[in-house]
Scaffold this active site. Structure first.
Site, PDB file in Angstrom:
ATOM      1  N   ASN A 141       0.847  -1.191   0.000  1.00 56.28           N
ATOM      2  CA  ASN A 141       0.000   0.000   0.000  1.00 56.28           C
ATOM      3  C   ASN A 141       0.881   1.238   0.000  1.00 56.28           C
ATOM      4  OD1 ASN A 141      -2.978   0.863   0.511  1.00 56.28           O
ATOM      5  ND2 ASN A 141      -1.777   2.170   1.875  1.00 56.28           N
ATOM      6  N   GLU A 142       0.808   2.007  -1.059  1.00 56.69           N
ATOM      7  CA  GLU A 142       1.526   3.296  -1.144  1.00 56.69           C
ATOM      8  C   GLU A 142       2.968   3.192  -0.629  1.00 56.69           C
ATOM      9  OE1 GLU A 142      -0.958   5.996   1.072  1.00 56.69           O
ATOM     10  OE2 GLU A 142      -2.292   6.325  -0.608  1.00 56.69           O
ATOM     11  N   GLU A 296      -8.210   4.414  -4.189  1.00 56.37           N
ATOM     12  CA  GLU A 296      -8.801   5.049  -3.001  1.00 56.37           C
ATOM     13  C   GLU A 296      -9.161   6.477  -3.368  1.00 56.37           C
ATOM     14  OE1 GLU A 296      -6.050   5.098   0.233  1.00 56.37           O
ATOM     15  OE2 GLU A 296      -5.674   2.958   0.132  1.00 56.37           O
TER      16      GLU A 296
HETATM   17  C1  GAL Z   1      -4.131   6.576   2.200  1.00 59.29           C
HETATM   18  C2  GAL Z   1      -3.987   5.137   2.694  1.00 59.29           C
HETATM   19  C3  GAL Z   1      -5.274   4.627   3.303  1.00 59.29           C
HETATM   20  C4  GAL Z   1      -5.819   5.633   4.273  1.00 59.29           C
HETATM   21  C5  GAL Z   1      -5.989   6.957   3.580  1.00 59.29           C
HETATM   22  C6  GAL Z   1      -6.573   8.024   4.466  1.00 59.29           C
HETATM   23  O1  GAL Z   1      -2.889   7.181   1.969  1.00 59.29           O
HETATM   24  O2  GAL Z   1      -3.617   4.305   1.620  1.00 59.29           O
HETATM   25  O3  GAL Z   1      -5.020   3.396   3.941  1.00 59.29           O
HETATM   26  O4  GAL Z   1      -4.938   5.760   5.323  1.00 59.29           O
HETATM   27  O5  GAL Z   1      -4.746   7.409   3.122  1.00 59.29           O
HETATM   28  O6  GAL Z   1      -6.649   9.271   3.809  1.00 59.29           O
END
Ligand code: GAL
Length: 659
Positions: A141-142, A296
């Site tokens: 993840n990222e 996301e």
């Molecule tokens: C992203 C992350 C998610 C969540 C989100 C909240 O960077 O991948 O898991 O934390 O931010 O804004």
């Protein structure tokens, strides 16, 4: 179109799951993402795998008509692992191991961590790779952590040894005689903390990228043999991440091993900036030149901005459609349901802590209906453009280390060229510099600061074959080791451009720039150009009384082979920039799609049959009417029309025959 959310069933008693998935389906979702932080629930003790709950959750989702994307859980190692082997934890620049309890706190090069990740990924792949509801996988993840531990440092030294062969070469490329930096043993080379030798810094950044690429490759190798042939593997990148960006070059390299790139799109404080987000979509699409996913996005608010304001009515719908306009095949909200505990308990979610829908969900429901209506028309289409902008993460890194003017930001400079195209309804792709350029009428390479022999040769071939290339200030100054070429800018491209940069100036006050098609100003940056031959045209000059710049060429055009090369030495004001970009596009015959106000965005996707689908978004607060260039089918409203009435913040999807 896939539409859905991130769901964490492991946060909730199992009795609550069925209601969740049925609510998702009720909204019109067709996909859900799970498990990317679930390691401690999947393997609560070393080697004790508990995958049944995940299977039950997947089955429930499938029963409700949802397809599933699974994340590999490597971004959140379990406590038993980091406690048993602290070397799996990343080390900060001051030599402290990170504490357990946040995420991405792992050392990407730790052999023990890699082994543990390999084992859990194998378990997941064997168990769920053939599950009919699972359509794809997200690795980690990222990626973003940089680890400063001795293992990483030693691996960095080894990578340098492989790259340079001997220390004499490394010392020469990095000019280590400066400040007595010369290395006589590979083990002396530091991993840079803060500002350091520019060659070392860029090499370290590449090393971090390569580390993540290896880490990703080991997971792909575990996954791929167990997946169904059409299942995808992706990663959710930051794209225009403006904060600390430790892994710039990684996105290009890492995405090559993925089926497509994904990105995570958060506005944080403030509201939708259509240029910023459209360019990020195009950048994400361009990494593989394949339709991408928005893995996301923000469901109303975040919890990490200075002011976590809500998105306004209509904003979320524009965001979803903007993603589709630029080639996204999926939009997933983060996250489905407000968690009762954990660091992100105040982050936006579709359901609040009581499990009820927040008001904005009505808008998500509307988008779900619209996506369903438009899915057939959008299927098999991708964004088509005659203009490409080159996004070079290495140039970005080099200029970030040494901006020379605090306002000289690489991605802002790139978007300064992108914005007039978007507002002028001229579709553009944003591509890595290595991408195939044949077929584009105009290629804009903003501040291509790092220029290799190979890239220069490819740009030359593009122009020789008839392409039009626009180079901008600070191009061609440096080689791949972040050392200056012993040349004046634009270095290896000076012959092509027909100009050289006699000197460059970080501006502390505006400088007038005049052309026969604009009278404007340069701010931030200006270069004094000298034509190299009599075929060089001067398109704009600096005004009088500007010191070394007075009356000198600011923008040039030069024929080369069957093409042309422009050189833009000044960072122009917005109005002048719009005139310039419009002119470059017109001379390249990259025409606007049709006439519309600048706040109206038009995205074009084209299928294999050549038929376009247009996504038209009115970002303005007032309605507008547009004359269409041909009768187009209105996918959302029904019927065929030659005139489009768009309400404030309205969206239309139009399909037509090619013309
Ligand atoms: C992203 C992350 C998610 C969540 C989100 C909240 O960077 O991948 O898991 O934390 O931010 O804004």
């Amino acid at each position: 179109m896939y539409f859905g959310a991130a769901w964490y069933p492991e946060h909730w008693p199992e009795e609550a799951w069925a209601a969740d998935v049925h609510k998702m389906a009720g909204i019109g979702f067709n996909v859900v993402r799970m498990a990317e932080f679930a390691w401690s629930s999947l393997e609560p003790q070393p080697g004790e795998y508990r995958l049944d709950w995940l299977e039950r959750a997947i089955d429930l989702a499938a029963g409700a008509g949802l397809q599933v994307v699974l994340g590999t859980p490597s971004a959140a190692p379990p406590a038993w692992l980091t406690a048993a082997d602290p070397e799996t934890l990343a080390m900060d620049p001051h030599g402290q191991r990170l504490q357990h309890g946040n995420r991405a706190h792992y050392c990407v090069n730790s052999p023990a961590y890699q082994a543990a990740v390999g084992a859990i990924v194998s378990q997941l792949a064997e168990r769920f790779g053939s599950h009919p509801a699972v359509i794809g996988w997200q690795i980690d993840n990222e990626y973003h952590r940089v680890c400063y531990c001795p293992v990483c440092r030693a691996a960095f030294q080894q990578a340098l040894r492989r790259q340079f062969g001997d220390l004499e070469t490394l010392n020469a490329r990095w000019t280590t005689a400066y400040w007595s930096q010369a290395y006589t043993d590979w083990a002396q080379i530091p991993f840079p903390v803060g500002a350091h030798n520019p060659g070392l810094m860029l090499a370290a950044k590449r090393f971090v990228s390569e580390s993540y690429r290896r880490f990703q490759a080991l997971q792909i190798a575990r996954l791929r043999p167990h997946l169904k042939p059409d299942d995808f593997i992706t990663h959710n990148f930051f794209v225009w991440w403006e904060g600390p960006d430790p892994y710039s070059p990684a996105r290009e390299a890492l995405s090559q091993d993925l089926d497509f790139a994904s990105w995570d799109w958060y506005i944080g404080q403030g509201h939708l900036d259509p240029v910023f987000s459209a360019s990020a979509h195009d950048c994400s699409w361009g990494l593989r030149r394949r339709n991408h996913w928005v893995m996301e996005t923000q469901p109303g608010t975040v919890n990490w901005a200075a002011v976590n304001n809500a998105l306004s009515p209509g904003e979320l719908r524009r965001m979803a459609w903007q993603a589709a306009a630029h080639g996204a095949e999926a939009v997933l909200y983060w996250q489905w349901r407000t968690m009762l505990g954990g660091q992100e308990q105040y982050h936006g979610a579709l359901l609040d802590a009581s499990g009820q829908e927040r008001p904005f969900v009505q808008e998500i429901r509307q988008v779900a209906g619209e996506f369903a209506q438009a899915s057939a028309a959008l299927g098999g289409t991708h964004p088509k453009a005659e203009v490409a902008l080159l996004n070079c993460y290495q140039s970005r890194a080099a200029l970030t280390y040494q901006p020379h003017h605090r306002a000289f930001d690489y991605t802002t400079h790139l978007r300064h060229y992108y914005a007039p195209l978007l507002r002028g309804h001229i579709p553009a792709h944003i591509l890595p510099p290595e991408a195939e350029l044949a077929g584009y009428r105009l290629v804009i390479a903003p501040a291509l600061h790092i220029l290799t022999l190979g890239l220069a040769a490819r740009l030359q071939a593009y122009v020789e074959a008839g392409g039009r290339l626009a180079l901008t200030c600070r191009t061609g100054f440096k080689d791949e080791h972040n050392a200056l070429w012993p040349l004046r800018g634009p270095g290896l491209l000076a012959e092509l451009a027909g100009v050289e940069v006699e000197d460059y100036y970080a501006l502390d006050e505006p400088v007038s720039v005049n052309a026969d098609f604009f009278n404007g100003q340069a701010t931030i940056w200006a270069e004094r150009l000298r034509p190299r031959d009599e075929t060089t045209h001067c398109l704009a000059v600096y005004g009088p009384e500007h010191g070394w710049l007075s009356g000198r060429p600011a923008i040039s055009a030069h024929p080369y082979g069957a093409g042309w090369v422009y050189y833009v030495g000044a960072w122009l004001d917005d109005a002048a920039q719009a005139s310039l970009v419009e002119r470059l596009a017109a001379e390249s015959q990259a025409a606007p799609l049709w006439a519309a106000p600048p706040e109206v965005e038009i995205g074009r996707r084209v299928g294999a049959d050549g038929c376009p689908v247009y996504v038209v978004i009115n970002h303005a607060g007032q309605p507008c009417s547009l004359d269409l260039p041909a009768p187009l089918e209105d996918i959302l409203q029904g019927g065929t029309t030659t005139r489009l009435e768009l309400e404030a913040q309205g969206v239309a999807v139009l399909a037509g025959l090619t013309w």
